[in-house]
Design a protein around this motif. Structure first.
Motif, mmCIF file in Angstrom:
data_model
loop_
_atom_site.group_PDB
_atom_site.id
_atom_site.type_symbol
_atom_site.label_atom_id
_atom_site.label_comp_id
_atom_site.label_asym_id
_atom_site.label_seq_id
_atom_site.Cartn_x
_atom_site.Cartn_y
_atom_site.Cartn_z
ATOM 1 N N ILE A 265 -2.976 -2.850 4.736
ATOM 2 C CA ILE A 265 -3.812 -3.276 3.615
ATOM 3 C C ILE A 265 -3.577 -2.425 2.366
ATOM 4 O O ILE A 265 -3.577 -2.947 1.249
ATOM 5 C CB ILE A 265 -5.303 -3.290 4.026
ATOM 6 C CG1 ILE A 265 -6.147 -4.004 2.966
ATOM 7 C CG2 ILE A 265 -5.818 -1.906 4.310
ATOM 8 C CD1 ILE A 265 -7.575 -4.273 3.410
ATOM 9 N N GLN A 266 -3.371 -1.131 2.543
ATOM 10 C CA GLN A 266 -3.160 -0.271 1.374
ATOM 11 C C GLN A 266 -1.874 -0.641 0.644
ATOM 12 O O GLN A 266 -1.831 -0.673 -0.588
ATOM 13 C CB GLN A 266 -3.134 1.206 1.791
ATOM 14 C CG GLN A 266 -4.457 1.704 2.357
ATOM 15 C CD GLN A 266 -5.621 1.527 1.396
ATOM 16 O OE1 GLN A 266 -5.494 1.694 0.188
ATOM 17 N NE2 GLN A 266 -6.779 1.173 1.928
ATOM 18 N N GLU A 267 -0.816 -0.925 1.396
ATOM 19 C CA GLU A 267 0.442 -1.352 0.776
ATOM 20 C C GLU A 267 0.257 -2.682 0.044
ATOM 21 O O GLU A 267 0.780 -2.877 -1.053
ATOM 22 C CB GLU A 267 1.535 -1.495 1.830
ATOM 23 C CG GLU A 267 1.946 -0.203 2.485
ATOM 24 C CD GLU A 267 2.795 -0.451 3.709
ATOM 25 O OE1 GLU A 267 4.030 -0.346 3.593
ATOM 26 O OE2 GLU A 267 2.222 -0.754 4.772
ATOM 27 N N ALA A 268 -0.493 -3.598 0.658
ATOM 28 C CA ALA A 268 -0.719 -4.910 0.039
ATOM 29 C C ALA A 268 -1.497 -4.771 -1.263
ATOM 30 O O ALA A 268 -1.188 -5.441 -2.250
ATOM 31 C CB ALA A 268 -1.462 -5.832 1.008
ATOM 32 N N MET A 269 -2.480 -3.893 -1.284
ATOM 33 C CA MET A 269 -3.288 -3.707 -2.482
ATOM 34 C C MET A 269 -2.465 -3.098 -3.620
ATOM 35 O O MET A 269 -2.759 -3.326 -4.789
ATOM 36 C CB MET A 269 -4.506 -2.850 -2.174
ATOM 37 C CG MET A 269 -5.516 -3.592 -1.313
ATOM 38 S SD MET A 269 -6.901 -2.606 -0.676
ATOM 39 C CE MET A 269 -7.320 -1.542 -2.000
ATOM 40 N N ALA A 270 -1.431 -2.343 -3.284
ATOM 41 C CA ALA A 270 -0.602 -1.698 -4.298
ATOM 42 C C ALA A 270 0.498 -2.608 -4.845
ATOM 43 O O ALA A 270 1.124 -2.282 -5.850
ATOM 44 C CB ALA A 270 0.025 -0.434 -3.712
ATOM 45 N N LEU A 271 0.721 -3.750 -4.195
ATOM 46 C CA LEU A 271 1.778 -4.658 -4.626
ATOM 47 C C LEU A 271 1.430 -5.370 -5.923
ATOM 48 O O LEU A 271 0.291 -5.792 -6.114
ATOM 49 C CB LEU A 271 2.006 -5.753 -3.573
ATOM 50 C CG LEU A 271 2.953 -5.495 -2.436
ATOM 51 C CD1 LEU A 271 2.990 -6.719 -1.518
ATOM 52 C CD2 LEU A 271 4.342 -5.162 -2.911
ATOM 53 N N SER A 272 2.421 -5.546 -6.759
ATOM 54 C CA SER A 272 2.303 -6.463 -7.893
ATOM 55 C C SER A 272 2.881 -7.781 -7.415
ATOM 56 O O SER A 272 4.045 -7.820 -7.017
ATOM 57 C CB SER A 272 3.108 -5.948 -9.089
ATOM 58 O OG SER A 272 2.556 -4.764 -9.562
#
Length: 140
Positions: A10-17
């Protein structure tokens, strides 16, 4: 058509543009608060279920992945794969290991799309999710 699969926590997904040619399958726990949304994605499908293979009798408030959810993922992925332009499909769950690993594994097997190099080192696909996705795609 889906040309690339990426799975993550989830943290990686939230950081994605959100890329212009990207789509997302978002999976969070049933008790995840607040309700989680990712903005900017042109194609996104949300799911709330827990990382379980069976429902423990001592704690029945959990939500199991079921046939309806499997059908929704299969339909979403098939619709994306039918598009003419290349798409990177991102799949996230809380840790980026089990639920997202199962969805990524099924997509790779079903459509012959290579999985990321990190797949074998990181993924531990949830057997219930993988099994129900296979059943839903075979029932077409």
């Amino acid at each position: 058509m889906i040309t690339t699969i990426e799975f993550m926590g989830i943290q990686e997904a939230m950081a994605l543009s959100p890329p212009r040619t990207g789509a997302m399958i978002s999976i969070v726990d049933s008790a995840h608060n607040p309700a989680f949304t990712l903005s900017g994605w042109s194609e996104i499908k949300y799911f709330r279920f827990d990382d379980l293979v069976y429902l423990p009798l001592e704690n029945p408030q959990y939500v199991l992945f079921d046939e309806q959810m499997a059908r929704e993922i299969v339909d979403f992925v098939q619709d994306l794969h039918a598009l003419e332009h290349p798409i990177t499909l991102y799949v996230h769950c809380m840790a980026g290991v089990s639920r997202s690993g199962a969805v990524a594994s099924w997509i790779g097997q079903e459509f012959g799309i290579p999985l990321p190099d990190y797949f074998l080192a990181r993924a531990k696909p949830n057997p219930r999710v993988l099994s129900l996705l296979r059943q839903a795609s075979e029932s077409l």
